[in-house]
Design a protein around this motif. Sequence first.
Motif, PDB file in Angstrom:
ATOM      1  N   SER A   1       0.866  -1.232  -0.118  1.00 51.27           N
ATOM      2  CA  SER A   1       0.028  -0.078  -0.006  1.00 51.27           C
ATOM      3  C   SER A   1       0.878   1.349   0.039  1.00 51.27           C
ATOM      4  O   SER A   1       2.121   1.072   0.325  1.00 51.27           O
ATOM      5  CB  SER A   1      -1.049   0.119   1.336  1.00 51.27           C
ATOM      6  N   GLY A   2       0.315   2.196  -0.293  1.00 55.23           N
ATOM      7  CA  GLY A   2       1.055   3.549  -0.141  1.00 55.23           C
ATOM      8  C   GLY A   2       1.312   4.185  -1.626  1.00 55.23           C
ATOM      9  O   GLY A   2       2.062   5.435  -1.551  1.00 55.23           O
ATOM     10  N   GLY A   3       1.159   3.518  -2.521  1.00 55.97           N
ATOM     11  CA  GLY A   3       1.303   4.116  -3.805  1.00 55.97           C
ATOM     12  C   GLY A   3       0.497   5.234  -4.275  1.00 55.97           C
ATOM     13  O   GLY A   3      -0.318   5.629  -3.741  1.00 55.97           O
ATOM     14  N   GLY A   4       0.943   5.818  -5.223  1.00 51.59           N
ATOM     15  CA  GLY A   4      -0.097   7.001  -5.895  1.00 51.59           C
ATOM     16  C   GLY A   4       0.804   7.764  -6.686  1.00 51.59           C
ATOM     17  O   GLY A   4       1.696   7.506  -7.483  1.00 51.59           O
ATOM     18  N   LEU A   5       0.131   8.885  -7.327  1.00 50.96           N
ATOM     19  CA  LEU A   5       0.447   9.952  -8.097  1.00 50.96           C
ATOM     20  C   LEU A   5       1.356  11.115  -7.372  1.00 50.96           C
ATOM     21  O   LEU A   5       0.857  11.666  -6.469  1.00 50.96           O
ATOM     22  CB  LEU A   5      -0.296  10.821  -8.930  1.00 50.96           C
ATOM     23  N   VAL A   6       2.637  11.396  -7.543  1.00 54.40           N
ATOM     24  CA  VAL A   6       3.524  12.388  -6.889  1.00 54.40           C
ATOM     25  C   VAL A   6       4.362  13.256  -7.815  1.00 54.40           C
ATOM     26  O   VAL A   6       4.570  12.597  -9.201  1.00 54.40           O
ATOM     27  CB  VAL A   6       4.344  11.787  -6.109  1.00 54.40           C
ATOM     28  N   GLN A   7       4.661  14.418  -7.560  1.00 51.38           N
ATOM     29  CA  GLN A   7       5.205  15.289  -8.521  1.00 51.38           C
ATOM     30  C   GLN A   7       6.761  14.871  -8.250  1.00 51.38           C
ATOM     31  O   GLN A   7       7.195  14.570  -7.289  1.00 51.38           O
ATOM     32  CB  GLN A   7       5.202  16.733  -8.218  1.00 51.38           C
ATOM     33  N   PRO A   8       7.414  15.157  -9.447  1.00 54.34           N
ATOM     34  CA  PRO A   8       9.015  15.061  -9.239  1.00 54.34           C
ATOM     35  C   PRO A   8       9.566  15.799  -8.168  1.00 54.34           C
ATOM     36  O   PRO A   8       9.231  16.977  -7.923  1.00 54.34           O
ATOM     37  CB  PRO A   8       9.437  15.748 -10.492  1.00 54.34           C
TER      38      PRO A   8
ATOM     39  N   PRO B   1      10.784  11.034 -12.683  1.00 57.69           N
ATOM     40  CA  PRO B   1       9.738  10.211 -13.619  1.00 57.69           C
ATOM     41  C   PRO B   1      10.309   8.800 -13.766  1.00 57.69           C
ATOM     42  O   PRO B   1       9.475   8.109 -13.899  1.00 57.69           O
ATOM     43  CB  PRO B   1       9.851  11.219 -14.632  1.00 57.69           C
ATOM     44  N   GLU B   2      11.543   8.597 -13.914  1.00 56.32           N
ATOM     45  CA  GLU B   2      11.835   7.210 -14.311  1.00 56.32           C
ATOM     46  C   GLU B   2      11.674   6.223 -13.043  1.00 56.32           C
ATOM     47  O   GLU B   2      12.076   5.057 -13.069  1.00 56.32           O
ATOM     48  CB  GLU B   2      13.532   7.195 -14.521  1.00 56.32           C
ATOM     49  N   ASP B   3      11.231   6.773 -11.674  1.00 51.88           N
ATOM     50  CA  ASP B   3      10.570   5.974 -10.810  1.00 51.88           C
ATOM     51  C   ASP B   3       9.339   5.206 -11.201  1.00 51.88           C
ATOM     52  O   ASP B   3       9.059   4.499 -10.094  1.00 51.88           O
ATOM     53  CB  ASP B   3      10.933   6.544  -9.525  1.00 51.88           C
ATOM     54  N   THR B   4       8.745   5.744 -11.981  1.00 55.62           N
ATOM     55  CA  THR B   4       7.527   5.453 -12.257  1.00 55.62           C
ATOM     56  C   THR B   4       7.405   3.900 -12.394  1.00 55.62           C
ATOM     57  O   THR B   4       8.166   3.511 -13.355  1.00 55.62           O
ATOM     58  CB  THR B   4       6.857   6.042 -13.323  1.00 55.62           C
ATOM     59  N   ALA B   5       6.683   3.322 -11.800  1.00 53.84           N
ATOM     60  CA  ALA B   5       6.354   1.767 -11.875  1.00 53.84           C
ATOM     61  C   ALA B   5       5.517   1.176 -10.926  1.00 53.84           C
ATOM     62  O   ALA B   5       4.901   1.836  -9.907  1.00 53.84           O
ATOM     63  CB  ALA B   5       7.976   0.937 -11.636  1.00 53.84           C
TER      64      ALA B   5
ATOM     65  N   THR C   1       3.484   6.703  -9.615  1.00 52.74           N
ATOM     66  CA  THR C   1       3.597   7.400 -10.615  1.00 52.74           C
ATOM     67  C   THR C   1       4.264   8.869 -10.357  1.00 52.74           C
ATOM     68  O   THR C   1       3.522   9.389  -9.324  1.00 52.74           O
ATOM     69  CB  THR C   1       2.185   7.615 -11.401  1.00 52.74           C
ATOM     70  N   VAL C   2       5.322   9.191 -11.031  1.00 54.86           N
ATOM     71  CA  VAL C   2       5.808  10.565 -10.776  1.00 54.86           C
ATOM     72  C   VAL C   2       6.017  11.337 -12.029  1.00 54.86           C
ATOM     73  O   VAL C   2       6.451  10.984 -13.097  1.00 54.86           O
ATOM     74  CB  VAL C   2       7.337  10.266 -10.667  1.00 54.86           C
ATOM     75  N   SER C   3       4.928  12.405 -11.973  1.00 50.28           N
ATOM     76  CA  SER C   3       4.609  13.265 -12.976  1.00 50.28           C
ATOM     77  C   SER C   3       4.163  14.630 -12.787  1.00 50.28           C
ATOM     78  O   SER C   3       3.779  14.836 -11.520  1.00 50.28           O
ATOM     79  CB  SER C   3       3.506  12.402 -13.997  1.00 50.28           C
ATOM     80  N   ALA C   4       4.516  15.482 -13.443  1.00 49.30           N
ATOM     81  CA  ALA C   4       4.085  16.976 -13.096  1.00 49.30           C
ATOM     82  C   ALA C   4       2.937  17.217 -13.667  1.00 49.30           C
ATOM     83  O   ALA C   4       2.093  18.249 -13.502  1.00 49.30           O
ATOM     84  CB  ALA C   4       4.813  17.831 -13.829  1.00 49.30           C
TER      85      ALA C   4
END
Length: 122
Positions: free
Chosen positions: A7-14, A88-92, A119-122
Amino acid sequence: QVQLVESGGGLVQPGGSLRLSCAASGFPFSNSAMSWVRQAPGKGLEWVSEMLRGSSIKNYADSVKGRFTISRDNAKNTLYLQMNSLRPEDTAVYYCAKGSKLSGEPFSRANRGQGTQVTVSA
């Protein structure tokens, strides 16, 4: 039977942070080495970090060294991954896994959880 629930994943900014958790059951957690592995879109499984059993020895992939920290709470049968300075390259999809990198166990589907998306994205 190995059971692992992440658990704990999600969308986060760089540059942001996330903390992943993994609840373990079905095996002697405190006596087991534990790892985090990840799979980016269209790529193979990549080992990220491990914490060896009964000790404070921790190892990291070069790509995350200095940014990620693995830890465990044996009283709660829980593994953690603190991820800072995300890129962003940590997105997985991140998987909690039983075993050390050397053992090969984390690369077996039977020793991993269902995963949590980061997901790491602006």
